[in-house]
Design a protein around this motif. Sequence first.
Motif, PDB file in Angstrom:
ATOM      1  N   ILE A 132       0.868  -1.178   0.000  1.00 17.58           N
ATOM      2  CA  ILE A 132       0.000   0.000   0.000  1.00 17.58           C
ATOM      3  C   ILE A 132       0.908   1.232   0.000  1.00 17.58           C
ATOM      4  CG2 ILE A 132      -1.715   1.338   1.301  1.00 17.58           C
ATOM      5  CD1 ILE A 132      -2.970  -1.244   0.287  1.00 17.58           C
ATOM      6  N   VAL A 133       0.662   2.123  -0.957  1.00 16.49           N
ATOM      7  CA  VAL A 133       1.403   3.387  -1.008  1.00 16.49           C
ATOM      8  C   VAL A 133       0.557   4.453  -0.315  1.00 16.49           C
ATOM      9  CG1 VAL A 133       2.475   5.132  -2.502  1.00 16.49           C
ATOM     10  CG2 VAL A 133       2.436   2.726  -3.234  1.00 16.49           C
ATOM     11  N   ILE A 134       1.046   4.961   0.812  1.00 11.80           N
ATOM     12  CA  ILE A 134       0.340   6.000   1.559  1.00 11.80           C
ATOM     13  C   ILE A 134       0.969   7.353   1.184  1.00 11.80           C
ATOM     14  CG2 ILE A 134      -0.235   6.852   3.880  1.00 11.80           C
ATOM     15  CD1 ILE A 134       0.302   3.875   4.828  1.00 11.80           C
ATOM     16  N   ILE A 135       0.139   8.270   0.716  1.00 13.70           N
ATOM     17  CA  ILE A 135       0.652   9.558   0.230  1.00 13.70           C
ATOM     18  C   ILE A 135       0.447  10.627   1.303  1.00 13.70           C
ATOM     19  CG2 ILE A 135       0.463  11.300  -1.597  1.00 13.70           C
ATOM     20  CD1 ILE A 135      -0.851   8.823  -3.238  1.00 13.70           C
ATOM     21  N   VAL A 136       1.570  11.189   1.752  1.00 16.34           N
ATOM     22  CA  VAL A 136       1.550  12.163   2.852  1.00 16.34           C
ATOM     23  C   VAL A 136       2.120  13.487   2.344  1.00 16.34           C
ATOM     24  CG1 VAL A 136       2.411  12.637   5.196  1.00 16.34           C
ATOM     25  CG2 VAL A 136       1.908  10.280   4.518  1.00 16.34           C
ATOM     26  N   ASP A 137       1.461  14.592   2.692  1.00 20.25           N
ATOM     27  CA  ASP A 137       2.004  15.919   2.386  1.00 20.25           C
ATOM     28  C   ASP A 137       3.217  16.140   3.285  1.00 20.25           C
ATOM     29  OD1 ASP A 137       2.438  18.843   2.786  1.00 20.25           O
ATOM     30  OD2 ASP A 137       0.722  19.031   1.433  1.00 20.25           O
ATOM     31  N   LEU A 143      -2.487  13.071   5.583  1.00 23.94           N
ATOM     32  CA  LEU A 143      -2.730  11.989   4.638  1.00 23.94           C
ATOM     33  C   LEU A 143      -3.482  12.567   3.440  1.00 23.94           C
ATOM     34  CD1 LEU A 143      -3.015   8.913   3.846  1.00 23.94           C
ATOM     35  CD2 LEU A 143      -5.177   8.972   5.078  1.00 23.94           C
ATOM     36  N   MET A 144      -2.943  12.343   2.242  1.00 27.02           N
ATOM     37  CA  MET A 144      -3.553  12.892   1.026  1.00 27.02           C
ATOM     38  C   MET A 144      -4.284  11.831   0.201  1.00 27.02           C
ATOM     39  SD  MET A 144      -2.668  15.929   1.603  1.00 27.02           S
ATOM     40  CE  MET A 144      -3.242  16.815   0.170  1.00 27.02           C
ATOM     41  N   GLY A 145      -3.912  10.570   0.407  1.00 26.45           N
ATOM     42  CA  GLY A 145      -4.537   9.489  -0.354  1.00 26.45           C
ATOM     43  C   GLY A 145      -3.713   8.226  -0.230  1.00 26.45           C
ATOM     44  N   HIS A 146      -4.176   7.145  -0.862  1.00 30.69           N
ATOM     45  CA  HIS A 146      -3.381   5.916  -0.870  1.00 30.69           C
ATOM     46  C   HIS A 146      -3.700   5.109  -2.120  1.00 30.69           C
ATOM     47  CE1 HIS A 146      -7.109   4.325   0.868  1.00 30.69           C
ATOM     48  NE2 HIS A 146      -6.708   3.120   0.471  1.00 30.69           N
ATOM     49  N   TRP A 147      -2.802   4.200  -2.453  1.00 33.74           N
ATOM     50  CA  TRP A 147      -2.948   3.371  -3.655  1.00 33.74           C
ATOM     51  C   TRP A 147      -2.427   1.958  -3.341  1.00 33.74           C
ATOM     52  CZ3 TRP A 147       0.474   0.533  -6.601  1.00 33.74           C
ATOM     53  CH2 TRP A 147       0.025   0.120  -7.866  1.00 33.74           C
ATOM     54  N   GLN A 189       2.619   3.227 -12.985  1.00 37.24           N
ATOM     55  CA  GLN A 189       3.002   4.633 -13.208  1.00 37.24           C
ATOM     56  C   GLN A 189       1.768   5.491 -13.500  1.00 37.24           C
ATOM     57  OE1 GLN A 189       6.280   5.308 -16.030  1.00 37.24           O
ATOM     58  NE2 GLN A 189       6.941   3.206 -15.697  1.00 37.24           N
ATOM     59  N   ASN A 190       0.936   5.024 -14.421  1.00 43.26           N
ATOM     60  CA  ASN A 190      -0.219   5.821 -14.836  1.00 43.26           C
ATOM     61  C   ASN A 190      -1.235   6.017 -13.708  1.00 43.26           C
ATOM     62  OD1 ASN A 190       0.963   5.941 -17.343  1.00 43.26           O
ATOM     63  ND2 ASN A 190      -0.389   4.432 -18.289  1.00 43.26           N
ATOM     64  N   GLU A 191      -1.504   4.935 -12.971  1.00 39.95           N
ATOM     65  CA  GLU A 191      -2.497   5.027 -11.880  1.00 39.95           C
ATOM     66  C   GLU A 191      -1.996   5.928 -10.754  1.00 39.95           C
ATOM     67  OE1 GLU A 191      -4.039   1.202 -10.588  1.00 39.95           O
ATOM     68  OE2 GLU A 191      -4.178   0.518 -12.666  1.00 39.95           O
ATOM     69  N   LEU A 192      -0.738   5.751 -10.387  1.00 38.18           N
ATOM     70  CA  LEU A 192      -0.185   6.592  -9.308  1.00 38.18           C
ATOM     71  C   LEU A 192      -0.118   8.060  -9.728  1.00 38.18           C
ATOM     72  CD1 LEU A 192       2.660   4.578  -7.563  1.00 38.18           C
ATOM     73  CD2 LEU A 192       0.870   5.851  -6.410  1.00 38.18           C
ATOM     74  N   LEU A 193       0.248   8.289 -10.976  1.00 42.45           N
ATOM     75  CA  LEU A 193       0.344   9.669 -11.456  1.00 42.45           C
ATOM     76  C   LEU A 193      -1.008  10.350 -11.536  1.00 42.45           C
ATOM     77  CD1 LEU A 193       3.257   9.766 -13.971  1.00 42.45           C
ATOM     78  CD2 LEU A 193       2.741  11.495 -12.265  1.00 42.45           C
ATOM     79  N   GLU A 194      -2.009   9.601 -11.964  1.00 38.67           N
ATOM     80  CA  GLU A 194      -3.367  10.153 -12.010  1.00 38.67           C
ATOM     81  C   GLU A 194      -3.787  10.612 -10.613  1.00 38.67           C
ATOM     82  OE1 GLU A 194      -7.721   8.521 -13.189  1.00 38.67           O
ATOM     83  OE2 GLU A 194      -6.053   7.570 -14.260  1.00 38.67           O
ATOM     84  N   LEU A 195      -3.517   9.766  -9.634  1.00 39.41           N
ATOM     85  CA  LEU A 195      -3.845  10.090  -8.243  1.00 39.41           C
ATOM     86  C   LEU A 195      -3.044  11.291  -7.752  1.00 39.41           C
ATOM     87  CD1 LEU A 195      -5.324   9.381  -5.590  1.00 39.41           C
ATOM     88  CD2 LEU A 195      -3.542   7.687  -5.140  1.00 39.41           C
ATOM     89  N   MET A 196      -1.741  11.312  -8.061  1.00 37.89           N
ATOM     90  CA  MET A 196      -0.877  12.418  -7.630  1.00 37.89           C
ATOM     91  C   MET A 196      -1.308  13.750  -8.230  1.00 37.89           C
ATOM     92  SD  MET A 196       1.112  11.226  -5.389  1.00 37.89           S
ATOM     93  CE  MET A 196       2.071  12.717  -5.106  1.00 37.89           C
ATOM     94  N   GLN A 197      -1.693  13.730  -9.505  1.00 38.78           N
ATOM     95  CA  GLN A 197      -2.121  14.981 -10.158  1.00 38.78           C
ATOM     96  C   GLN A 197      -3.420  15.507  -9.548  1.00 38.78           C
ATOM     97  OE1 GLN A 197      -1.694  13.559 -14.305  1.00 38.78           O
ATOM     98  NE2 GLN A 197      -0.269  15.236 -14.591  1.00 38.78           N
ATOM     99  N   GLU A 198      -4.321  14.578  -9.210  1.00 40.62           N
ATOM    100  CA  GLU A 198      -5.570  14.956  -8.521  1.00 40.62           C
ATOM    101  C   GLU A 198      -5.250  15.622  -7.189  1.00 40.62           C
ATOM    102  OE1 GLU A 198      -8.612  11.864  -7.667  1.00 40.62           O
ATOM    103  OE2 GLU A 198      -8.297  11.363  -9.790  1.00 40.62           O
ATOM    104  N   ILE A 199      -4.365  14.997  -6.418  1.00 37.68           N
ATOM    105  CA  ILE A 199      -3.991  15.495  -5.086  1.00 37.68           C
ATOM    106  C   ILE A 199      -3.282  16.844  -5.206  1.00 37.68           C
ATOM    107  CG2 ILE A 199      -2.388  15.087  -3.156  1.00 37.68           C
ATOM    108  CD1 ILE A 199      -3.039  12.037  -3.540  1.00 37.68           C
ATOM    109  N   ASP A 200      -2.379  16.936  -6.155  1.00 42.02           N
ATOM    110  CA  ASP A 200      -1.517  18.114  -6.301  1.00 42.02           C
ATOM    111  C   ASP A 200      -2.305  19.347  -6.746  1.00 42.02           C
ATOM    112  OD1 ASP A 200       1.342  18.734  -5.976  1.00 42.02           O
ATOM    113  OD2 ASP A 200       1.245  19.349  -8.087  1.00 42.02           O
TER     114      ASP A 200
END
Length: 201
Positions: A132-137, A143-147, A189-200
């Motif tokens: 699980i990739v936990i995305i933290v600011d 917590l910004m999201g996870h994948w 790459q594509n799924e994580l980037l889609e999520l990152m761009q949404e968060i960013d």
Amino acid sequence: MKTAIAKGLFNSHPYLEYRKLVSDLLLENKSTGSEQSDDLTNYSTLNETRMNRLDKTMKISEENSVKLKSLEREYIWLVISEGWCGDAAQLLPIVNKMAIESGKIELSIVLRDENDALMNLFLTNNSKSIPIVIIVDKQTGELMGHWGPRPKGAITLIQDYKKEFGVVDETAKTNLQLWYLHDKGISTQNELLELMQEIDS
């Protein structure tokens, strides 16, 4: 939530340190995690070979490189993993390359079995599936999201197999590894980037 994430970060390892930890345990014929068995040690050995290969061959597409570098804020990717996990072995080298490529993401890896409180916040259908990739600011610690634990195509493959045969056996695991081989890390790459761009944004 914030306490469990902070604790996880405190217990975490940078990528190369995590790789060394897994390798050192294998020298003692052990795997990471609270459970020890020949099977888990064998999986860890196989994963070690896989990760060595992927570290050398895995590429970030040019388009994704541009997207990664254009992230506005800085982040921490805290990944829950174990050395015996076949999915983690396929995905960590990609996640590591993406973090390096971005210049905005710090990668830390935490062991599932040593961080129960954290794992329990990110269950998949009530199971402790990893990675699980936990995305933290990085600035706020929010917590910004996870994948995770797998790209969508890999999830579908296993679900369909289970529907047809009722189990996830060695054949299913082999099919999954072949899926990863053909995909070359693009879905992740594509799924994580889609999520990152949404968060960013």
